[in-house]
Scaffold this motif. Structure first.
Motif, mmCIF file in Angstrom:
data_model
loop_
_atom_site.group_PDB
_atom_site.id
_atom_site.type_symbol
_atom_site.label_atom_id
_atom_site.label_comp_id
_atom_site.label_asym_id
_atom_site.label_seq_id
_atom_site.Cartn_x
_atom_site.Cartn_y
_atom_site.Cartn_z
ATOM 1 N N GLU A 75 6.280 5.582 7.258
ATOM 2 C CA GLU A 75 6.823 6.939 7.372
ATOM 3 C C GLU A 75 8.139 6.932 8.164
ATOM 4 O O GLU A 75 9.095 7.609 7.789
ATOM 5 C CB GLU A 75 5.792 7.837 8.062
ATOM 6 N N MET A 76 8.172 6.149 9.246
ATOM 7 C CA MET A 76 9.405 6.052 10.032
ATOM 8 C C MET A 76 10.533 5.440 9.208
ATOM 9 O O MET A 76 11.684 5.896 9.266
ATOM 10 C CB MET A 76 9.164 5.220 11.292
ATOM 11 N N LEU A 77 10.228 4.427 8.417
ATOM 12 C CA LEU A 77 11.244 3.802 7.578
ATOM 13 C C LEU A 77 11.740 4.757 6.490
ATOM 14 O O LEU A 77 12.935 4.768 6.171
ATOM 15 C CB LEU A 77 10.703 2.518 6.944
ATOM 16 N N SER B 269 -3.295 2.287 9.809
ATOM 17 C CA SER B 269 -2.644 3.487 10.357
ATOM 18 C C SER B 269 -1.276 3.126 10.947
ATOM 19 O O SER B 269 -0.313 3.884 10.790
ATOM 20 C CB SER B 269 -3.528 4.162 11.400
ATOM 21 N N ARG B 270 -1.188 1.961 11.585
ATOM 22 C CA ARG B 270 0.115 1.522 12.110
ATOM 23 C C ARG B 270 1.125 1.317 10.980
ATOM 24 O O ARG B 270 2.279 1.710 11.075
ATOM 25 C CB ARG B 270 -0.030 0.218 12.893
ATOM 26 N N TYR B 271 0.681 0.667 9.907
ATOM 27 C CA TYR B 271 1.577 0.438 8.775
ATOM 28 C C TYR B 271 2.002 1.751 8.121
ATOM 29 O O TYR B 271 3.148 1.900 7.700
ATOM 30 C CB TYR B 271 0.922 -0.478 7.744
ATOM 31 N N LEU C 34 -10.450 -2.913 13.030
ATOM 32 C CA LEU C 34 -9.141 -3.505 13.233
ATOM 33 C C LEU C 34 -8.246 -3.280 12.004
ATOM 34 O O LEU C 34 -7.067 -2.939 12.128
ATOM 35 C CB LEU C 34 -9.281 -5.000 13.519
ATOM 36 N N GLN C 35 -8.814 -3.428 10.819
ATOM 37 C CA GLN C 35 -8.053 -3.205 9.591
ATOM 38 C C GLN C 35 -7.631 -1.743 9.462
ATOM 39 O O GLN C 35 -6.509 -1.449 9.033
ATOM 40 C CB GLN C 35 -8.854 -3.640 8.370
#
Length: 152
Positions: free
Chosen positions: A56-58, A49-51, A43-44
């Motif tokens: 990267e998007m930001l 990976s989501r963060y 889960l971590q």
């Protein structure tokens, strides 16, 4: 990943002579299920990976915003300079018109006074469309108050 028994043997090797600490760590290890720990680690990793993707998007958004801001700032600066130049040109034109009017009034006073009467009538008509300033508003209120006092 090390298993529980490997972790315990490593702990017991490090501590050596303290059986109470070994017993305590064994009791703690029995409380935790290995599958739960593995699920938490997974889960971590998923959250990491989501963060990273969000980060990267930001970063991309910030770069795009920065380039657009630079372009907009440059356009704004150029438009501001254009307006400033236009104001200077208009000021020069009005100064020139004023000087020509003064010259004409000196050269042809009769004709200029006749034209200025017509011009003054036009200015009076144009004043109806202007917003009154504070002094004009006060004078108008005073006139209205005095008319009410006189007229009843």
């Amino acid at each position: 990943m090390e298993t529980e028994s490997e972790g315990l043997s490593r702990i017991s090797d490090d501590e050596g002579c303290c059986p109470s600490s070994v017993a305590f760590t064994e009791a703690l290890m029995e409380q935790i299920k290995g599958a739960d720990v593995a699920a938490m680690v997974e889960l971590q990793r998923d959250m990491l990976s989501r963060y990273e993707k969000t980060n990267e998007m930001l970063i991309n958004f910030n770069m795009l915003s920065s380039t657009r801001f630079d372009a907009t700032s440059q356009a704004f600066r150029s438009h501001t300079l254009l307006l400033y130049d236009m104001k200077k040109d208009l000021d020069a034109v009005f100064r020139r018109i004023r000087s020509l009017k003064q010259r004409l009034s000196k050269m042809y006073p009769e004709a200029f006074s006749a034209c200025s009467d017509v011009y003054n009538v036009l200015e009076d008509g144009e004043e109806e469309f202007k917003q009154p300033n504070d002094d004009e508003k006060k004078e108008e209120r005073d006139e209205n108050d005095s008319a009410e006092d006189n007229g009843g």
